[in-house]
Design a protein around this motif. Structure first.
Motif, short mmCIF file in Angstrom:
data_model
loop_
_atom_site.label_atom_id
_atom_site.label_comp_id
_atom_site.label_asym_id
_atom_site.label_seq_id
_atom_site.Cartn_x
_atom_site.Cartn_y
_atom_site.Cartn_z
N ILE A 161 -5.80 -1.64 7.54
CA ILE A 161 -4.60 -0.81 7.68
C ILE A 161 -3.84 -0.86 6.37
N VAL A 162 -3.56 0.31 5.81
CA VAL A 162 -3.00 0.40 4.46
C VAL A 162 -1.66 1.13 4.49
N SER A 163 -0.67 0.49 3.89
CA SER A 163 0.65 1.05 3.67
C SER A 163 1.34 0.08 2.72
N LEU A 164 2.66 0.13 2.61
CA LEU A 164 3.35 -0.96 1.94
C LEU A 164 3.01 -2.24 2.69
N PRO A 165 2.84 -3.37 2.00
CA PRO A 165 2.36 -4.58 2.67
C PRO A 165 3.15 -4.97 3.91
N THR A 166 4.49 -4.89 3.86
CA THR A 166 5.27 -5.28 5.03
C THR A 166 5.10 -4.28 6.17
N HIS A 167 4.93 -3.02 5.84
CA HIS A 167 4.70 -2.00 6.87
C HIS A 167 3.32 -2.16 7.48
N ALA A 168 2.32 -2.42 6.65
CA ALA A 168 0.96 -2.64 7.16
C ALA A 168 0.92 -3.87 8.07
N GLU A 169 1.68 -4.90 7.71
CA GLU A 169 1.74 -6.10 8.56
C GLU A 169 2.29 -5.76 9.94
N THR A 170 3.36 -4.95 9.98
CA THR A 170 3.91 -4.50 11.25
C THR A 170 2.87 -3.73 12.06
N ALA A 171 2.15 -2.84 11.40
CA ALA A 171 1.13 -2.04 12.09
C ALA A 171 0.01 -2.92 12.64
N GLY A 200 -6.92 -5.00 3.36
CA GLY A 200 -7.09 -3.87 2.46
C GLY A 200 -6.64 -4.28 1.06
N ARG A 201 -6.44 -3.28 0.22
CA ARG A 201 -6.03 -3.57 -1.16
C ARG A 201 -4.71 -2.88 -1.49
N GLU A 202 -3.79 -2.91 -0.52
CA GLU A 202 -2.49 -2.29 -0.78
C GLU A 202 -1.62 -3.13 -1.72
N TYR A 203 -1.91 -4.44 -1.80
CA TYR A 203 -1.10 -5.28 -2.68
C TYR A 203 -1.77 -5.42 -4.05
N ARG A 204 -0.98 -5.19 -5.08
CA ARG A 204 -1.38 -5.48 -6.46
C ARG A 204 -0.19 -6.10 -7.18
N PHE A 205 -0.44 -7.17 -7.89
CA PHE A 205 0.66 -7.82 -8.61
C PHE A 205 1.24 -6.83 -9.64
N GLY A 206 2.57 -6.71 -9.64
CA GLY A 206 3.25 -5.86 -10.61
C GLY A 206 3.46 -4.43 -10.16
N GLU A 207 2.71 -3.98 -9.15
CA GLU A 207 2.85 -2.61 -8.66
C GLU A 207 4.10 -2.53 -7.79
N TRP A 208 4.97 -1.57 -8.04
CA TRP A 208 6.25 -1.43 -7.33
C TRP A 208 7.14 -2.66 -7.53
N VAL A 238 -10.67 2.71 7.33
CA VAL A 238 -9.48 2.47 6.51
C VAL A 238 -8.40 3.39 7.04
N VAL A 239 -7.37 2.80 7.63
CA VAL A 239 -6.29 3.56 8.26
C VAL A 239 -5.10 3.60 7.31
N VAL A 240 -4.70 4.79 6.90
CA VAL A 240 -3.56 4.95 5.99
C VAL A 240 -2.40 5.55 6.77
N LEU A 241 -1.27 4.87 6.72
CA LEU A 241 -0.08 5.29 7.46
C LEU A 241 0.78 6.19 6.61
N ASN A 287 5.51 -9.92 -0.47
CA ASN A 287 4.58 -8.82 -0.23
C ASN A 287 3.15 -9.30 -0.22
N ARG A 288 2.81 -10.23 -1.09
CA ARG A 288 1.46 -10.78 -1.09
C ARG A 288 1.18 -11.49 0.23
N ARG A 289 2.16 -12.26 0.70
CA ARG A 289 1.99 -12.95 1.97
C ARG A 289 1.82 -11.95 3.11
N ALA A 290 2.65 -10.90 3.11
CA ALA A 290 2.55 -9.89 4.17
C ALA A 290 1.18 -9.23 4.19
#
Length: 201
Positions: free
Chosen positions: A136-146, A164-172, A41-44, A23-26
């Motif tokens: 673009i903000v969503s789950l990291p893998t989804h944001a990568e696709t977008a 963006g700042r959708e990734y945080r260590f330990g979240e989810w 800031v685009v939120v999906l 997820n961090r890589r994505a």
């Protein structure tokens, strides 16, 4: 029995750490270095059946709000998603949560027509043309696709993508391996056929 327990524990920890790494890589793929200037800031949105933003959409709004750079001269929050699974649009539900529950008072755009990630990006493009950087903000893998979709639809705008700042260590953390596997599946579908008809993730 102890050996099996240790093996199970080690496997679980390994999966979660792999999920964090993936997820961090994505979250860092398809973005350029940060730059000064105005931002969007685009939120999906995510499928929402009720009359209030569900847990996933509330989290995405919070991730979008924490992605706002307080030093930016102008910020436009673009919330994307039509009425895919319920009577109200995802964008409207997220907008209500951003304003009423999180106290957002900046520029707000609701993109309420899209029914897939591909359309999220296509219909958001008019609101991105006059800004210097795009998140673009969503789950990291989804944001990568977008972000990949934006690169297909508008390479000029994709050159303005920043993290963006959708990734945080330990979240989810327990679910991140699932999110990472979703990203792998999306990548495979993209290699062997179109996945432009997905309805968000």
């Amino acid at each position: 029995m102890r050996k099996r327990t240790r093996l199970t524990l080690a496997t679980g920890v390994g999966l979660m750490l792999w999920g964090e790494w993936a997820n961090r890589r994505a979250s860092r793929r398809g973005v350029g270095p940060s730059r000064p200037g105005s931002e969007a800031v685009v939120v999906l949105g995510y499928r929402n059946t009720g009359a209030r933003a569900n847990g996933m959409n509330r989290w995405r709004v919070r991730a979008g709000l924490r992605s706002i750079d307080p030093r930016a001269p102008e910020t436009r929050l673009v919330l994307c998603g039509g009425a895919v699974a319920g009577p109200e649009t995802e964008a409207a539900l997220m907008g209500r949560y951003a304003v009423q529950s999180r106290g957002y008072r900046g520029e707000l755009v609701l993109e309420e027509s899209s029914r897939s990630t591909w359309e999220n990006i296509a219909f958001a493009i008019p609101y991105l043309k006059d800004v210097d950087r795009i998140k673009i903000v969503s789950l990291p893998t989804h944001a990568e696709t977008a972000r990949a979709y934006l690169a297909e639809q508008s390479p000029e705008l994709a050159a303005r993508l920043v993290a963006g700042r959708e990734y945080r260590f330990g979240e989810w953390m327990p679910l991140k391996p699932v999110f990472a596997l979703y990203g792998v599946a999306k990548e495979l579908r993209g290699r062997f056929g179109s996945d432009h008809d997905d309805n968000g993730a």
